[in-house]
Design a protein around this motif. Structure first.
Motif, PDB file in Angstrom:
ATOM      1  N   GLN A   1     -36.426 -37.966   6.770  1.00 12.19           N
ATOM      2  CA  GLN A   1     -35.754 -39.132   6.186  1.00 12.19           C
ATOM      3  C   GLN A   1     -36.618 -40.387   6.360  1.00 12.19           C
ATOM      4  O   GLN A   1     -36.694 -41.245   5.486  1.00 12.19           O
TER       5      GLN A   1
ATOM      6  N   HIS B   1     -36.022 -36.933  -1.975  1.00 14.34           N
ATOM      7  CA  HIS B   1     -35.163 -36.526  -0.858  1.00 14.34           C
ATOM      8  C   HIS B   1     -35.922 -35.572   0.072  1.00 14.34           C
ATOM      9  O   HIS B   1     -36.012 -35.806   1.272  1.00 14.34           O
TER      10      HIS B   1
ATOM     11  N   GLY C   1     -19.752 -32.718   2.727  1.00  6.94           N
ATOM     12  CA  GLY C   1     -19.273 -34.079   2.984  1.00  6.94           C
ATOM     13  C   GLY C   1     -17.972 -34.393   2.271  1.00  6.94           C
ATOM     14  O   GLY C   1     -17.154 -35.175   2.769  1.00  6.94           O
TER      15      GLY C   1
ATOM     16  N   ARG D   1     -27.445 -35.528  10.230  1.00  8.02           N
ATOM     17  CA  ARG D   1     -26.074 -35.637   9.715  1.00  8.02           C
ATOM     18  C   ARG D   1     -26.064 -35.434   8.201  1.00  8.02           C
ATOM     19  O   ARG D   1     -25.238 -34.719   7.656  1.00  8.02           O
ATOM     20  N   SER D   2     -27.053 -36.066   7.518  1.00  4.63           N
ATOM     21  CA  SER D   2     -27.036 -35.940   6.053  1.00  4.63           C
ATOM     22  C   SER D   2     -27.376 -34.513   5.616  1.00  4.63           C
ATOM     23  O   SER D   2     -26.884 -34.049   4.596  1.00  4.63           O
ATOM     24  N   ASP D   3     -28.190 -33.793   6.415  1.00  2.00           N
ATOM     25  CA  ASP D   3     -28.462 -32.388   6.080  1.00  2.00           C
ATOM     26  C   ASP D   3     -27.147 -31.611   5.991  1.00  2.00           C
ATOM     27  O   ASP D   3     -26.945 -30.797   5.091  1.00  2.00           O
TER      28      ASP D   3
ATOM     29  N   GLU E   1     -24.706 -32.957   3.082  1.00  2.00           N
ATOM     30  CA  GLU E   1     -25.171 -32.748   1.700  1.00  2.00           C
ATOM     31  C   GLU E   1     -25.286 -31.270   1.311  1.00  2.00           C
ATOM     32  O   GLU E   1     -25.729 -30.952   0.214  1.00  2.00           O
TER      33      GLU E   1
END
Ligand code: SAM
Length: 419
Positions: free
Chosen positions: A175, A247, A274, A408-410, A413
């Motif tokens: 990221q 990304h 999410g 967290r975004s892994d 998403e």
């Protein structure tokens, strides 16, 4: 050939050089160019330049390395080609003058930079600025040697010249380097990224990639991603749009998403994890604090074995406290509640570590995420995370040079297959 064999490509100081198979794959990926001048910064024993010599026999070669001993090994190249080697610091702001290669003149640049963080010099700021990369990083502290060598190569390359790099996982999936990927994709044509097998280089599990770009060829429309197997075979490529490439640029992640789509589940109508989650909680108790903690802390080794049976794996009883202690424990620890789904945040087999807290509360370590969802969504999420598809997606989305981890975004998403 099996690329997992312990590398024989290290010199006496343990520096690892690129194997002939990987060097050849990088050079093969550089198409539509007839170079007159080829430059390898950080040449070491000239692995990349030697592979390039087999493809472009009449080119002129310039190699640079700080290491004086490299010069003798490079003699092989010198005997066969028009070649000059410079024992010099390739991050010198005035490298062009020092090696007699004008800025903007190189047709093909090849580089496997060292993955170190050199002590910051003000001239590095100029190198980044000159290459158009200064605004791409959140902080100059993120400019490791890999980023600086991309910048130095871009300065020396001519317009439409090709750059072939070997890069670490952070630049490709992290990221922190999203801004860098964005600028590279916007200003240049990032043509191909090949995910190399772990252990392609060293005895470590380091994940590395080949990246080929054309300088200043306008915005990247699509990037071709592929992966090299342990036997050195390169997969058929998949093509991804620039916004997805910004990304992440790794084949494993995008291939797992594409396979969801190929099975007839279009991206339209699919939902991410999410969309079902109310909270994603990370524990706070570190592994070194667990032993001194008066209560059991649920950690990586405490996941029950996933069995063939349909039974949902649940948190072992010894970690479960009465819900009546919630107020008291919440003061000191991060706790999971009844109905939360616990998953591992780090570790090689994190995709196999998923279970449910069926009742009560449980203290979780900082290596654990608790996924909190409304009761009507729990079953959907749990079924997905325990399915082969969910496990493959967790595995593909996790990243890291050494130990794998999930941000967290892994997690949020991840895309569930359409029902
Ligand atoms: C990972 S090795 C790669 C060698 C070779 N390109 C290959 O792919 O096998 C990195 C090389 O960078 C050289 N190096 C490190 N810092 C350098 C610098 N500032 N200028 C020039 N060379 C450098 C090291 O001596 C080493 O030979």
């Amino acid at each position: 050939m099996d690329l997992r064999r312990p590398s024989t490509n290290a010199d006496q100081w343990g520096r690892y050089y690129t194997s002939p198979a990987v060097s050849r794959t990088l050079v093969d990926a550089m198409t539509r160019v007839r170079p007159k001048l080829i430059l390898e910064l950080c040449a070491g024993q000239g692995a990349l330049a030697n592979a390039a010599l087999k493809k472009w026999k009449s080119a002129n070669f310039v190699t640079v390395d700080t290491d004086l001993t490299a010069t003798t090994v490079l003699d092989r190249l010198t005997s066969k080609a028009s070649h000059t080697h410079h024992a010099h610091d390739a991050l010198d702001d005035e490298l062009a003058d020092k090696i007699g290669v004008p800025l903007g003149s190189v047709d093909v640049g090849l580089c496997n930079p060292p993955y170190v963080r050199p002590r910051w010099r003000s001239s590095f700021g100029h190198i980044l600025e000159d290459a158009g990369l200064s605004g791409a990083l959140q902080s100059v502290h993120d400019a490791g040697a890999d980023v600086l060598f991309i910048a130095q190569n871009l300065r020396l390359l001519r317009q439409r010249g090709k750059l072939g790099l070997i890069l670490p996982d952070g630049l490709i999936t992290g990221q922190k380097y999203r801004g860098l990927r964005k600028v590279l994709l916007r200003d240049h044509h990032v043509e191909q990224v090949v995910q190399l097998p772990r252990r392609a280089f060293t005895r470590t599990e380091a994940q590395t990639y080949l990246l080929v770009l054309s300088k200043c060829c306008g915005e990247t429309p699509q990037v071709q991603l592929s992966q090299m197997s342990n036997r050195g075979e390169v997969s058929l490529p998949i093509s991804i749009a620039a916004d997805l490439a910004e990304h992440r640029l790794d084949y494993a992640f995008h291939a797992s998403r594409t396979s969801t789509t190929r099975r007839g589940n279009t991206r339209q109508g699919t939902k991410t994890v999410g969309a079902y989650v109310n909270e994603l909680i990370r524990g706070t108790t570190s592994s070194s604090q667990i032993d001194s903690c008066p209560l059991p802390v649920f950690h990586l080794g405490d996941f029950p074995q996933t069995r063939e049976s349909a039974a949902v794996p649940i948190v072992p009883t010894k970690f479960i406290q009465s819900a009546g202690k919630t107020m008291e424990l919440r003061e000191k620890y991060r706790i999971a509640n009844a109905g939360d789904i616990l998953i591992a945040r780090i570790g090689r087999n994190l995709h196999d570590k998923v279970c449910l807290l069926p009742r009560g509360i449980c203290i979780i370590s900082d290596c654990i995420y608790a996924i909190r969802a409304a009761p009507e969504h729990r079953e959907t999420l749990l079924k997905y995370l325990l399915s082969d598809h969910g496990k493959a997606a967790l595995k593909a989305t996790s990243h890291g040079v050494g130990a794998k981890y999930l941000s967290r975004s892994d997690v949020l998403e991840l895309v569930l297959p359409k029902k």
